[in-house]
Design a protein around this motif. Structure first.
Motif, PDB file in Angstrom:
ATOM      1  N   GLY A 123     -12.347  -4.653  -6.194  1.00 21.04           N
ATOM      2  CA  GLY A 123     -13.295  -4.597  -5.079  1.00 21.04           C
ATOM      3  C   GLY A 123     -12.722  -5.170  -3.806  1.00 21.04           C
ATOM      4  N   SER A 124     -13.605  -5.599  -2.922  1.00 24.03           N
ATOM      5  CA  SER A 124     -13.080  -6.185  -1.691  1.00 24.03           C
ATOM      6  C   SER A 124     -13.117  -7.707  -1.792  1.00 24.03           C
ATOM      7  N   PRO A 125     -12.024  -8.319  -1.432  1.00 21.67           N
ATOM      8  CA  PRO A 125     -11.892  -9.768  -1.597  1.00 21.67           C
ATOM      9  C   PRO A 125     -12.600 -10.564  -0.501  1.00 21.67           C
ATOM     10  N   ASN A 126     -12.903 -11.809  -0.815  1.00 23.34           N
ATOM     11  CA  ASN A 126     -13.349 -12.727   0.231  1.00 23.34           C
ATOM     12  C   ASN A 126     -12.160 -13.062   1.104  1.00 23.34           C
ATOM     13  N   GLN A 145       3.508 -10.609  -0.183  1.00 20.23           N
ATOM     14  CA  GLN A 145       4.657 -10.192   0.627  1.00 20.23           C
ATOM     15  C   GLN A 145       4.436  -8.801   1.202  1.00 20.23           C
ATOM     16  N   ILE A 146       4.849  -8.664   2.435  1.00 21.65           N
ATOM     17  CA  ILE A 146       4.735  -7.384   3.133  1.00 21.65           C
ATOM     18  C   ILE A 146       6.142  -6.845   3.328  1.00 21.65           C
ATOM     19  N   ARG A 147       6.331  -5.567   3.006  1.00 20.12           N
ATOM     20  CA  ARG A 147       7.632  -4.958   3.272  1.00 20.12           C
ATOM     21  C   ARG A 147       7.394  -3.598   3.907  1.00 20.12           C
ATOM     22  N   GLU A 148       8.017  -3.390   5.044  1.00 22.22           N
ATOM     23  CA  GLU A 148       7.863  -2.157   5.800  1.00 22.22           C
ATOM     24  C   GLU A 148       6.386  -1.823   6.005  1.00 22.22           C
ATOM     25  N   ASP A 149       5.651  -2.859   6.395  1.00 24.73           N
ATOM     26  CA  ASP A 149       4.264  -2.700   6.805  1.00 24.73           C
ATOM     27  C   ASP A 149       3.252  -2.396   5.692  1.00 24.73           C
ATOM     28  N   VAL A 150       3.685  -2.479   4.441  1.00 22.61           N
ATOM     29  CA  VAL A 150       2.727  -2.363   3.332  1.00 22.61           C
ATOM     30  C   VAL A 150       2.968  -3.512   2.352  1.00 22.61           C
ATOM     31  N   ILE A 151       2.016  -3.699   1.419  1.00 21.35           N
ATOM     32  CA  ILE A 151       2.209  -4.746   0.421  1.00 21.35           C
ATOM     33  C   ILE A 151       3.405  -4.369  -0.449  1.00 21.35           C
ATOM     34  N   GLU A 152       4.308  -5.309  -0.593  1.00 19.28           N
ATOM     35  CA  GLU A 152       5.567  -5.071  -1.300  1.00 19.28           C
ATOM     36  C   GLU A 152       5.266  -4.751  -2.782  1.00 19.28           C
ATOM     37  N   GLU A 153       6.021  -3.806  -3.328  1.00 15.45           N
ATOM     38  CA  GLU A 153       5.753  -3.264  -4.669  1.00 15.45           C
ATOM     39  C   GLU A 153       5.698  -4.295  -5.792  1.00 15.45           C
ATOM     40  N   ASN A 154       6.694  -5.168  -5.828  1.00  9.48           N
ATOM     41  CA  ASN A 154       6.742  -6.149  -6.914  1.00  9.48           C
ATOM     42  C   ASN A 154       5.554  -7.095  -6.869  1.00  9.48           C
ATOM     43  N   THR A 155       5.033  -7.310  -5.666  1.00  7.37           N
ATOM     44  CA  THR A 155       3.851  -8.163  -5.519  1.00  7.37           C
ATOM     45  C   THR A 155       2.642  -7.477  -6.164  1.00  7.37           C
ATOM     46  N   LEU A 156       2.544  -6.167  -5.969  1.00 10.44           N
ATOM     47  CA  LEU A 156       1.474  -5.415  -6.633  1.00 10.44           C
ATOM     48  C   LEU A 156       1.657  -5.465  -8.151  1.00 10.44           C
ATOM     49  N   GLY A 157       2.917  -5.430  -8.579  1.00  7.95           N
ATOM     50  CA  GLY A 157       3.220  -5.543 -10.003  1.00  7.95           C
ATOM     51  C   GLY A 157       2.739  -6.870 -10.574  1.00  7.95           C
ATOM     52  N   ARG A 203      -9.729 -13.111  -3.553  1.00 12.91           N
ATOM     53  CA  ARG A 203      -9.785 -13.931  -2.353  1.00 12.91           C
ATOM     54  C   ARG A 203      -8.451 -13.803  -1.621  1.00 12.91           C
ATOM     55  N   VAL A 204      -8.514 -13.638  -0.316  1.00 12.31           N
ATOM     56  CA  VAL A 204      -7.286 -13.597   0.479  1.00 12.31           C
ATOM     57  C   VAL A 204      -7.351 -14.706   1.524  1.00 12.31           C
ATOM     58  N   VAL A 205      -6.336 -15.538   1.530  1.00 11.07           N
ATOM     59  CA  VAL A 205      -6.270 -16.622   2.507  1.00 11.07           C
ATOM     60  C   VAL A 205      -5.124 -16.294   3.458  1.00 11.07           C
ATOM     61  N   LYS A 255      -3.178  -7.287   8.688  1.00 11.18           N
ATOM     62  CA  LYS A 255      -3.863  -5.994   8.779  1.00 11.18           C
ATOM     63  C   LYS A 255      -4.965  -5.843   7.729  1.00 11.18           C
ATOM     64  N   ASP A 256      -6.065  -5.207   8.143  1.00  6.01           N
ATOM     65  CA  ASP A 256      -7.188  -4.996   7.229  1.00  6.01           C
ATOM     66  C   ASP A 256      -6.773  -4.186   6.000  1.00  6.01           C
ATOM     67  N   GLU A 257      -5.885  -3.197   6.226  1.00  3.86           N
ATOM     68  CA  GLU A 257      -5.528  -2.362   5.069  1.00  3.86           C
ATOM     69  C   GLU A 257      -4.752  -3.142   3.997  1.00  3.86           C
ATOM     70  N   TRP A 258      -4.053  -4.180   4.425  1.00  8.78           N
ATOM     71  CA  TRP A 258      -3.370  -5.016   3.420  1.00  8.78           C
ATOM     72  C   TRP A 258      -4.412  -5.698   2.533  1.00  8.78           C
ATOM     73  N   ILE A 259      -5.453  -6.212   3.186  1.00  7.48           N
ATOM     74  CA  ILE A 259      -6.483  -6.936   2.452  1.00  7.48           C
ATOM     75  C   ILE A 259      -7.211  -5.987   1.487  1.00  7.48           C
ATOM     76  N   THR A 260      -7.505  -4.800   1.972  1.00 10.77           N
ATOM     77  CA  THR A 260      -8.157  -3.798   1.121  1.00 10.77           C
ATOM     78  C   THR A 260      -7.292  -3.486  -0.095  1.00 10.77           C
ATOM     79  N   GLU A 261      -6.011  -3.285   0.167  1.00 10.47           N
ATOM     80  CA  GLU A 261      -5.061  -2.964  -0.900  1.00 10.47           C
ATOM     81  C   GLU A 261      -4.979  -4.105  -1.933  1.00 10.47           C
ATOM     82  N   LEU A 262      -4.925  -5.327  -1.449  1.00 16.81           N
ATOM     83  CA  LEU A 262      -4.848  -6.480  -2.351  1.00 16.81           C
ATOM     84  C   LEU A 262      -6.100  -6.561  -3.209  1.00 16.81           C
ATOM     85  N   GLY A 263      -7.246  -6.295  -2.598  1.00 18.90           N
ATOM     86  CA  GLY A 263      -8.511  -6.309  -3.336  1.00 18.90           C
ATOM     87  C   GLY A 263      -8.499  -5.270  -4.449  1.00 18.90           C
TER      88      GLY A 263
END
Ligand SMILES: Cc1cc2nc3c(=O)[nH]c(=O)nc-3n(C[C@H](O)[C@H](O)[C@H](O)COP(=O)(O)OP(=O)(O)OC[C@H]3O[C@@H](n4cnc5c(N)ncnc54)[C@H](O)[C@@H]3O)c2cc1C
Ligand SMILES: Nc1ncnc2c1ncn2[C@@H]1O[C@H](COP(=O)(O)O)[C@@H](O)[C@H]1O
Lengths: 320, 266
Positions: free
Chosen positions: A169-172, A9-21, A59-61, A45-53
């Protein structure tokens, strides 16, 4: 080994906090083998993928489409069902936001199973996943397992901490297209009315918060006065901001601000999980006329009484 | 126009657990059985449309120890009529099974325009039923509604959202779950309503009446299996002051805070 798919989930253009939790929680469980995150939107956005990694996604689909610009049940269900089909996870989980709680039960229905709701823990016992849900105002804990090849769950808002120093690291990355029909867009997005955030309560050391028990706009004065004497900020429940007794910026909780003061005074607040989930206070003091109010379960100190009687006396005594 | 409101009856969460066996129905008094708070918000949503557009509102209750009590209250609030669905063969702790019962109930009722539900069942914190029902019906839906406006094409609905409120438009047939907002603040029962409720005949349907059996909606059919249920023992000790004059209470609190070296104020 549990292959897991997380609704990104994205909130205000960044990965939403609870999702990171949720990601952090999953990385702590040894039996979770692979963490896949599904990302949807008008753009990815690329930065979302980096953050998720960084936070543990391997893996990000992603599915990119104009219909996915804002969350709407139908198109998101359709896209997520396709991601599930492609990735074949054993667990599908979303942070318990409004969108997460909308999406997960629908996906479960399509797979003919029920879902675990508002969990604050997952454990693996043998080869079973156990989902822990606090019930009855946090008086009891229900542990469930789900039958079926794929299990569906949402976390409780605020239940899992965000890892401040993630070292993933960085995800596929892979993406594919989904097409939508008019039928998928029967509910139409009009607008998001963002609450104005003029006051940041994040760093407040003392918060005096009022709930519906305050009773009106003018009556909020006592909350303001007490906050002022204590050198603190004011806070409120959604019940109060909804009726404009006080500016929206002061809303605390799942859909309001998250706060972590030394002292939180909750006056006329019942203690709904959506409110309490936004508070991490060292000391919580509750004032409520109702001895059975849930807020007393979370309070360190409390007075059963009318806030309009108690708070003026407290104010007077503090003034010396 | 016909609106169906699905309500739940719960043991008030003010009834505190004294060991998990408090669910034993002999220990729960009639007063402890209440309409789930957000079900009342749903009733209000339907009744507002009844006032505005002259809708017919039917309350349906599947869950609870005495659903009939909840339904009489719903009629006293202003519902046109009510249906009780009670059967030991229905397992009401699984939202998917409840959704199956709701779908069949709607089938038996026949024509309808809107379905209203509360956003969550407070006792178990279960919110999934609205989403599951609309998915099963294949109808458009808006969950966590906070306000509603009638427009030409259907309804303009504002719903709860992290950081604000989202406004969407939905067609005139669909499912709406209602939250504890100003718009959905439930009305009180009226004297006239209470009299109507007393006389009302509330049909009682069983699973069999809906063509359902325990292999479809009973405990044996659930995919949500309870592994354990236990009391949460609070680690922190709370100091809750209940006795004394207001002034004494405040003094008591301040003295205790001082003793514990909790500093009030900057
Ligand atoms: C998806 C979703 C997200 C939400 N997010 C949030 C959120 O972020 N923040 C939030 O706050 N809410 C949120 N809510 C709403 C939340 O569920 C509750 O409805 C809300 O927190 C209740 O506010 P309250 O405690 O002020 O009111 P109530 O629940 O009505 O409680 C009022 C309390 O005041 C007491 N009282 C009455 N008179 C007096 C008096 N004179 N003196 C002392 N006590 C008195 C009563 O005993 C009662 O306990 C959300 C809801 C949903 C569905
Ligand atoms: N040990 C238990 N754990 C959870 N639910 C239970 C238990 N025993 C009974 N119940 C159910 O909970 C219902 C009442 O609880 P509630 O209305 O949710 O507060 C009863 O009608 C039972 O169906």
């Amino acid at each position: 080994m549990v292959k897991t798919l997380v609704f990104g989930q994205i909130r205000e253009d960044v990965i939403e906090e609870n999702t990171l939790g949720v990601l952090n929680k999953l990385t702590e469980i040894s039996g979770i083998s692979e963490i896949i995150v599904a990302l949807f939107g008008h753009q990815i956005k690329d930065e979302w993928i980096t953050e998720l990694g960084k936070h543990g996604a391997s893996r990000v689909v992603s599915v990119k489409a104009p219909e996915l610009e804002v969350y709407l049940s139908r198109p998101y269900v359709k896209a997520m069902l396709e991601v599930i089909e492609k990735t074949e996870p054993m667990l599908v989980i979303a942070a318990g936001t409004v969108y997460g709680e909308d999406l997960i039960p629908r996906l479960a229905v399509h797979h003919g199973v029920s879902c675990a709701q508002r969990i604050n823990d997952i454990s693996i016992v043998g080869d079973e996943l156990h989902f822990h849900t606090p019930v009855r105002d946090d008086q009891a804990m229900k542990v469930n397992r789900i039958e079926g090849a794929i299990k569906f769950a949402t976390s409780r808002a605020g239940a899992f901490f965000v890892n401040e120093n993630p070292d993933g690291g960085s995800p596929n990355v892979e993406s594919f297209d989904v097409t939508f029909s008019e039928e998928d867009m029967l509910v139409k997005h009009i607008e998001i009315k963002k609450a104005e955030r003029t006051v940041n309560l994040k760093d407040a050391k003392i918060i005096v918060a009022g709930g519906r028990g305050v009773g009106g706009k003018e009556q909020f004065q006592i909350i303001r006065e007490l906050a002022e004497i204590l050198g603190g900020e004011i806070g409120a429940t959604r019940a109060c901001t909804d009726v404009h007794w006080i500016e929206e910026t002061y809303e605390i909780g799942q859909t309001g601000q998250s706060v972590s003061p030394d002292i939180y005074i909750a006056a006329g607040i019942s203690g709904a999980p959506q409110h309490v989930s936004g508070i991490k206070a060292k000391t919580l003091i509750a004032i409520n006329t109702d001895e059975g109010a849930a807020i007393f379960n979370f309070a360190d100190y409390g007075i059963v009484g009318d806030l309009h009687v108690i708070l003026p006396i407290l104010k007077q005594k503090l003034q010396g | 126009m016909k609106i169906i409101v699905f309500i739940e009856q719960i043991v008030s969460t003010q009834v505190k657990l004294q060991g998990v066996d408090y669910f034993d129905s002999t220990r729960v008094s009639e007063d402890d059985l209440v309409i789930n708070p957000s079900s009342k918000n749903a009733l209000e949503g339907a009744l507002k449309l009844k006032d505005q557009l002259g809708a017919e509102v039917t309350a349906v209750c599947v869950r609870g120890l005495k659903p009939n009590k909840a339904l009489r209250e719903a009629i006293a609030m202003g519902c046109t009529d009510a249906i009780e669905i009670a059967d030991e063969n229905i397992y009401t702790d699984d939202p998917l099974l409840l959704a199956k019962v709701y779908v069949e109930a709607l089938g038996k009722i026949g024509e309808f325009d809107l379905v209203f539900l509360g956003v969550e069942e407070q006792s178990t914190g279960s919110y999934a039923i609205g989403a599951m029902l609309s998915e099963k019906l294949g109808l458009p839906s808006v969950l966590y509604a906070e306000e509603l406006e009638v427009i030409d094409s259907g309804y303009k609905v504002g719903h709860v959202l992290e950081g604000g409120r989202k406004i969407v438009a939905m067609p005139s047939k669909g499912v709406i779950s209602c939250s504890d907002s100003q718009y959905f603040t439930p009305r009180y029962t009226s004297m006239r309503g209470i009299l109507t409720a007393k006389r009302a005949e509330i049909p009682k349907w069983t699973a069999a009446d809906l063509g359902l059996s325990s292999s479809v909606v009973g405990k044996e059919a659930t995919s949500l299996i309870e592994v354990s249920f236990s009391n949460i023992v609070l680690e922190k000790e709370s100091y809750i002051i209940k006795e004394g004059e207001p002034e004494e209470k405040v003094e008591n609190l301040l003295a205790k805070l001082k003793e514990d070296e909790v500093k009030l104020g900057a």
